[in-house]
Design a protein around this motif. Structure first.
Motif, PDB file in Angstrom:
ATOM      1  N   VAL A 145      15.255   3.313 -53.614  1.00 49.81           N
ATOM      2  CA  VAL A 145      15.748   3.383 -52.240  1.00 49.81           C
ATOM      3  C   VAL A 145      16.502   2.094 -51.935  1.00 49.81           C
ATOM      4  O   VAL A 145      16.125   1.010 -52.381  1.00 49.81           O
ATOM      5  CB  VAL A 145      14.591   3.600 -51.230  1.00 49.81           C
ATOM      6  CG1 VAL A 145      13.634   2.415 -51.208  1.00 49.81           C
ATOM      7  CG2 VAL A 145      15.130   3.875 -49.833  1.00 49.81           C
ATOM      8  N   THR A 146      17.589   2.216 -51.185  1.00 51.91           N
ATOM      9  CA  THR A 146      18.389   1.068 -50.781  1.00 51.91           C
ATOM     10  C   THR A 146      19.052   1.387 -49.452  1.00 51.91           C
ATOM     11  O   THR A 146      18.827   2.457 -48.873  1.00 51.91           O
ATOM     12  CB  THR A 146      19.445   0.726 -51.854  1.00 51.91           C
ATOM     13  OG1 THR A 146      20.116  -0.501 -51.500  1.00 51.91           O
ATOM     14  CG2 THR A 146      20.487   1.825 -51.985  1.00 51.91           C
ATOM     15  N   ASN A 147      19.858   0.479 -48.932  1.00 53.63           N
ATOM     16  CA  ASN A 147      20.656   0.776 -47.732  1.00 53.63           C
ATOM     17  C   ASN A 147      21.824   1.675 -48.092  1.00 53.63           C
ATOM     18  O   ASN A 147      22.448   1.520 -49.151  1.00 53.63           O
ATOM     19  CB  ASN A 147      21.203  -0.494 -47.110  1.00 53.63           C
ATOM     20  CG  ASN A 147      20.163  -1.315 -46.393  1.00 53.63           C
ATOM     21  OD1 ASN A 147      20.166  -2.531 -46.505  1.00 53.63           O
ATOM     22  ND2 ASN A 147      19.272  -0.685 -45.643  1.00 53.63           N
ATOM     23  N   TYR A 148      22.169   2.585 -47.191  1.00 52.80           N
ATOM     24  CA  TYR A 148      23.329   3.437 -47.414  1.00 52.80           C
ATOM     25  C   TYR A 148      24.600   2.609 -47.530  1.00 52.80           C
ATOM     26  O   TYR A 148      25.469   2.903 -48.363  1.00 52.80           O
ATOM     27  CB  TYR A 148      23.454   4.458 -46.282  1.00 52.80           C
ATOM     28  CG  TYR A 148      24.701   5.298 -46.370  1.00 52.80           C
ATOM     29  CD1 TYR A 148      24.874   6.202 -47.416  1.00 52.80           C
ATOM     30  CD2 TYR A 148      25.714   5.189 -45.419  1.00 52.80           C
ATOM     31  CE1 TYR A 148      26.016   6.974 -47.509  1.00 52.80           C
ATOM     32  CE2 TYR A 148      26.854   5.959 -45.503  1.00 52.80           C
ATOM     33  CZ  TYR A 148      27.003   6.856 -46.550  1.00 52.80           C
ATOM     34  OH  TYR A 148      28.144   7.611 -46.639  1.00 52.80           O
ATOM     35  N   SER A 179      20.363   6.236 -40.520  1.00 56.32           N
ATOM     36  CA  SER A 179      19.211   5.368 -40.762  1.00 56.32           C
ATOM     37  C   SER A 179      19.548   4.243 -41.726  1.00 56.32           C
ATOM     38  O   SER A 179      18.735   3.354 -41.957  1.00 56.32           O
ATOM     39  CB  SER A 179      18.038   6.178 -41.333  1.00 56.32           C
ATOM     40  OG  SER A 179      17.600   7.159 -40.441  1.00 56.32           O
ATOM     41  N   ASP A 180      20.749   4.304 -42.311  1.00 59.01           N
ATOM     42  CA  ASP A 180      21.207   3.342 -43.316  1.00 59.01           C
ATOM     43  C   ASP A 180      20.267   3.325 -44.524  1.00 59.01           C
ATOM     44  O   ASP A 180      19.894   2.263 -45.038  1.00 59.01           O
ATOM     45  CB  ASP A 180      21.343   1.937 -42.739  1.00 59.01           C
ATOM     46  CG  ASP A 180      22.267   1.062 -43.585  1.00 59.01           C
ATOM     47  OD1 ASP A 180      23.000   1.610 -44.420  1.00 59.01           O
ATOM     48  OD2 ASP A 180      22.231  -0.178 -43.424  1.00 59.01           O
ATOM     49  N   VAL A 181      19.917   4.526 -44.996  1.00 62.76           N
ATOM     50  CA  VAL A 181      19.029   4.660 -46.146  1.00 62.76           C
ATOM     51  C   VAL A 181      19.669   5.593 -47.165  1.00 62.76           C
ATOM     52  O   VAL A 181      20.192   6.653 -46.803  1.00 62.76           O
ATOM     53  CB  VAL A 181      17.656   5.224 -45.729  1.00 62.76           C
ATOM     54  CG1 VAL A 181      16.776   5.503 -46.959  1.00 62.76           C
ATOM     55  CG2 VAL A 181      16.948   4.262 -44.783  1.00 62.76           C
ATOM     56  N   GLY A 263      19.152  -3.872 -48.743  1.00 64.49           N
ATOM     57  CA  GLY A 263      18.395  -2.962 -49.593  1.00 64.49           C
ATOM     58  C   GLY A 263      17.196  -3.613 -50.235  1.00 64.49           C
ATOM     59  O   GLY A 263      16.414  -2.951 -50.920  1.00 64.49           O
ATOM     60  N   ILE A 276      13.043  -2.790 -45.377  1.00 63.30           N
ATOM     61  CA  ILE A 276      14.206  -2.959 -46.249  1.00 63.30           C
ATOM     62  C   ILE A 276      15.240  -3.775 -45.485  1.00 63.30           C
ATOM     63  O   ILE A 276      15.764  -3.332 -44.453  1.00 63.30           O
ATOM     64  CB  ILE A 276      14.813  -1.603 -46.645  1.00 63.30           C
ATOM     65  CG1 ILE A 276      13.789  -0.766 -47.417  1.00 63.30           C
ATOM     66  CG2 ILE A 276      16.074  -1.796 -47.483  1.00 63.30           C
ATOM     67  CD1 ILE A 276      14.291   0.629 -47.735  1.00 63.30           C
ATOM     68  N   THR A 278      18.415  -5.256 -43.942  1.00 64.28           N
ATOM     69  CA  THR A 278      19.621  -4.490 -43.637  1.00 64.28           C
ATOM     70  C   THR A 278      20.764  -5.336 -43.088  1.00 64.28           C
ATOM     71  O   THR A 278      21.914  -5.144 -43.456  1.00 64.28           O
ATOM     72  CB  THR A 278      19.275  -3.384 -42.612  1.00 64.28           C
ATOM     73  OG1 THR A 278      18.309  -2.517 -43.179  1.00 64.28           O
ATOM     74  CG2 THR A 278      20.510  -2.593 -42.215  1.00 64.28           C
ATOM     75  N   VAL A 292      14.907  -2.173 -41.965  1.00 58.82           N
ATOM     76  CA  VAL A 292      14.455  -0.811 -41.683  1.00 58.82           C
ATOM     77  C   VAL A 292      12.982  -0.726 -42.069  1.00 58.82           C
ATOM     78  O   VAL A 292      12.616  -1.065 -43.196  1.00 58.82           O
ATOM     79  CB  VAL A 292      15.266   0.208 -42.506  1.00 58.82           C
ATOM     80  CG1 VAL A 292      14.718   1.620 -42.290  1.00 58.82           C
ATOM     81  CG2 VAL A 292      16.742   0.141 -42.158  1.00 58.82           C
ATOM     82  N   ALA A 297      12.211   4.586 -43.962  1.00 63.06           N
ATOM     83  CA  ALA A 297      12.960   4.805 -45.205  1.00 63.06           C
ATOM     84  C   ALA A 297      12.302   5.882 -46.057  1.00 63.06           C
ATOM     85  O   ALA A 297      12.980   6.749 -46.629  1.00 63.06           O
ATOM     86  CB  ALA A 297      13.059   3.501 -45.986  1.00 63.06           C
TER      87      ALA A 297
END
Length: 402
Positions: A145-148, A179-181, A263, A276, A278, A292, A297
């Motif tokens: 999982v990371t930031n979008y 959600s920027d995920v 991320g 996470i 951001t 986040v 997430a």
């Protein structure tokens, strides 16, 4: 919700001198603001992807809706002499560097093996250049999982396990931009170490440590601080082909973080991931960073793994045009072999419409493309660098990564 109103307005635009090399490292700016219980006055922040963009001139980003200032990148660049001189032995900033960090008690060191377990270094290639960020391994088979915004618009994603050096190509399984995920799958990965996830929440004044790929350096750094607020909100400004976002429910800390931390893990004092990382504020000289919450997430991860799209969660590839544009849709770069390249669009052009729908800015373009699928034939209209209207019909590609 408790919010803090800065006593001074956001700084006036500050010119950023590009390095001598043709490529320039930069971030996109955001404007932070409380959505309930108060408003942060034009607080400028930056999502923490470390970007290398082929651009010789600084880019000035308009402030978000409701702000009255125009902002530019105010976080220091390498070699500028203004980046905090963190002690490798764990000492905090000193002298002028302490002022730059707002007198924060945060310190930054190389991450320990324990802090690095399950954390990965992410490198991406986009139509606009290259970028670096961080991610977290959730499953031994290579689910990350990371930031979008770390992988948004990427044509290739490479992931390196920080503790072993093993490198994998990655596919974006799905994402929730609001959600920027984003959720990645590492090709051929097995038996990977995973992060420890928090299960009892986080509270104000709790000690935390942000772990990330600072400035895309290729190894992990750790920056300590405390939680200063919960349920915070920020609004990002679209820039360099990345759509703006409204992010809510964030953890705010005073950990001093820089580009590349996006991320990455926000750890509690038990070494468990509570968030996470951001974004970070650059509107004041006080260190402010945002994360986040891990439970938010993981909710996105669960939905992506279910294979069911709903709400803002997207599964699999999206329609891909293959251009790097600014907010006004002026083209800065065109990826080879894409729909835009097939149409004959070149750097300096300005997009005007997609399949008969006028697009005035990046958000409008993103909205139109979100309603299309890979393989759809569309008619593109643009102005070339000379101001002449051009038009072509092409088949949209499939996003190589995100």
């Amino acid at each position: 919700m408790d919010t803090t109103t800065p006593e001074t307005p956001a700084p006036a635009p500050v010119p950023v001198t590009a390095p001598a090399a043709p490529a320039r490292r930069r971030w996109r700016s955001v404007v932070a603001g409380g959505l309930a219980g108060g408003v942060l006055a034009a607080a400028v922040a930056v999502p923490l992807t470390w970007r290398v963009v082929a651009s010789a001139e600084p880019t000035v980003s308009p402030a978000a809706s409701g702000a009255t200032t125009t902002t530019t990148e105010t976080w220091p660049l390498p070699g500028s002499g203004s980046r905090p001189d963190w002690s490798a032995a764990g000492g905090g900033p000193s002298g002028d560097d302490e002022a730059a960090a707002g007198g924060t008690t945060a310190t930054e060191t190389d991450a320990t093996d324990a802090q690095s377990t399950g954390v990965v270094l992410i490198e991406t290639v986009t139509a606009a250049g290259e970028a670096a960020g961080t991610g977290l391994v959730l499953d031994a088979s290579g689910v990350v999982v990371t930031n979008y915004h770390v992988v948004e618009g990427a044509t290739a994603v490479s992931v390196t396990v920080a503790t072993t050096g093993g490198t994998y190509q990655a596919e974006v399984l799905g994402a929730d931009p609001e959600s920027d995920v984003a959720v990645l799958q590492l090709d051929g990965a097995e038996d990977l170490a995973v992060v420890d996830l928090d299960d009892d929440g986080v509270s104000v004044d709790e000690a935390v440590t942000a772990v990330g790929n600072a400035e895309g350096q290729g190894y992990l750094s750790a920056s300590t601080g405390t939680v200063t607020s919960l349920e915070e909100s920020i609004t990002t400004a679209a820039e360099q082909g990345i759509e703006g976002e409204d992010l809510t429910g964030l953890i705010q800390t005073d950990a001093y973080v820089v580009g590349g931390y996006s991320g990455g893990a926000l750890l509690d004092d038990e070494g468990e991931v509570v968030g996470i990382t951001t974004a970070a504020s650059s509107s004041t000289r006080v260190a402010e960073s945002y994360a986040v919450p891990i439970e938010d997430a993981l909710a996105v991860v669960e939905q992506v793994e279910s294979g069911e799209e709903s709400g803002t969660v997207r599964i699999g590839a999206s329609a891909y045009l293959g251009v790097g544009v600014d907010q006004s849709l002026q083209v800065g770069s065109v990826a080879v072999g894409t729909a835009a390249a097939d149409a004959g669009i070149e750097a300096g052009a300005t997009l005007r419409s997609v399949d008969g729908t006028t697009v005035a800015d990046l958000d409008a373009l993103s909205e139109v493309l979100a309603g299309l699928e890979p393989g759809d034939e569309v008619t593109l209209t643009w102005l070339d660098a000379d101001g002449t209207t051009q038009q072509a019909t092409v088949a949209l590609g499939s996003s190589p990564a995100a």
